[in-house]
Write a protein that holds these residues in place. Structure first.
Motif, PDB file in Angstrom:
ATOM      1  N   ALA A   1      47.642  38.409-129.515  1.00  0.00           N
ATOM      2  CA  ALA A   1      48.305  36.617-129.593  1.00  0.00           C
ATOM      3  C   ALA A   1      46.962  36.533-130.282  1.00  0.00           C
ATOM      4  N   LEU A   2      45.547  36.896-131.220  1.00  0.00           N
ATOM      5  CA  LEU A   2      44.995  35.681-131.457  1.00  0.00           C
ATOM      6  C   LEU A   2      45.291  36.099-132.988  1.00  0.00           C
TER       7      LEU A   2
ATOM      8  N   PHE B   1      36.320  30.770-139.763  1.00  0.00           N
ATOM      9  CA  PHE B   1      36.889  30.367-138.696  1.00  0.00           C
ATOM     10  C   PHE B   1      36.915  29.776-137.991  1.00  0.00           C
ATOM     11  N   THR B   2      35.377  29.725-136.759  1.00  0.00           N
ATOM     12  CA  THR B   2      35.075  28.771-135.832  1.00  0.00           C
ATOM     13  C   THR B   2      34.694  27.383-136.609  1.00  0.00           C
TER      14      THR B   2
ATOM     15  N   HIS C   1      36.775  30.129-128.744  1.00  0.00           N
ATOM     16  CA  HIS C   1      37.455  31.678-128.739  1.00  0.00           C
ATOM     17  C   HIS C   1      37.004  32.347-129.790  1.00  0.00           C
ATOM     18  N   GLY C   2      36.729  32.200-130.951  1.00  0.00           N
ATOM     19  CA  GLY C   2      37.138  32.558-132.506  1.00  0.00           C
ATOM     20  C   GLY C   2      38.264  33.288-132.814  1.00  0.00           C
ATOM     21  N   PRO C   3      37.963  33.956-133.854  1.00  0.00           N
ATOM     22  CA  PRO C   3      39.184  34.569-134.312  1.00  0.00           C
ATOM     23  C   PRO C   3      39.719  36.205-134.107  1.00  0.00           C
ATOM     24  N   GLY C   4      39.070  36.700-132.931  1.00  0.00           N
ATOM     25  CA  GLY C   4      38.837  37.853-132.060  1.00  0.00           C
ATOM     26  C   GLY C   4      38.325  39.076-133.115  1.00  0.00           C
ATOM     27  N   ARG C   5      38.558  40.508-132.685  1.00  0.00           N
ATOM     28  CA  ARG C   5      37.732  41.540-133.655  1.00  0.00           C
ATOM     29  C   ARG C   5      38.608  42.064-134.812  1.00  0.00           C
TER      30      ARG C   5
END
Length: 141
Positions: free
Chosen positions: A13-14, A75-76, A125-129
């Motif tokens: 989803a991210l 990203f943020t 929530h940021g870009p994920g890992r």
């Protein structure tokens, strides 16, 4: 702060959300590069000075946003800048002064808020890992 494990669907989803954000701005910048003069004319029609300069500034910003969304770098910050940009565009080009002449403009205006909401959520929530450089403010992985 403990590491939070992401499930495969959360990771997917991210990544899909990042691709959608990038695609929207990639389409916008592509249209600008295909017709910078037309973009400048549109900006001038809205009453802004230096329309060609502003068109180029918008194109440069949109390229930077595409790179940030695809890479996850900054990203943020990119999502916050994009949210402010989308809010500005909504008011400047589809705001209340445009509604009397074309009711569809109200729909375009409202759409900007939906997109902005997604960008603000992404900023939190940021870009994920996965597939993310995770540069920028600490704690946003």
């Amino acid at each position: 702060m403990p590491d939070i494990i992401q499930s495969p669907w959360q990771t997917a989803a991210l990544l899909i959300a990042r691709l959608i954000f990038a695609a929207v701005f990639l389409m916008a910048v592509t249209f600008k590069f295909m017709g910078m003069g037309a973009t400048a004319d549109f900006i001038a029609a809205a009453g802004f000075p230096f329309p060609l300069l502003l068109a180029w500034c918008a194109a440069i910003l949109e390229v930077a946003l595409v790179l940030c969304f695809l890479s996850g770098a900054f990203f943020t910050q990119a999502a916050l800048v994009a949210a402010a940009y989308v809010l500005f565009l909504g008011f400047a080009f589809h705001g209340p002064s445009h509604w009397a002449g074309n009711q569809a403009e109200f729909g375009f205006f409202v759409d900007h808020f939906s997109f902005m909401a997604g960008l603000l959520f992404a900023a939190v929530h940021g870009p994920g890992r996965t597939l993310a450089l995770n540069l920028g403010w600490p704690g946003k992985a």
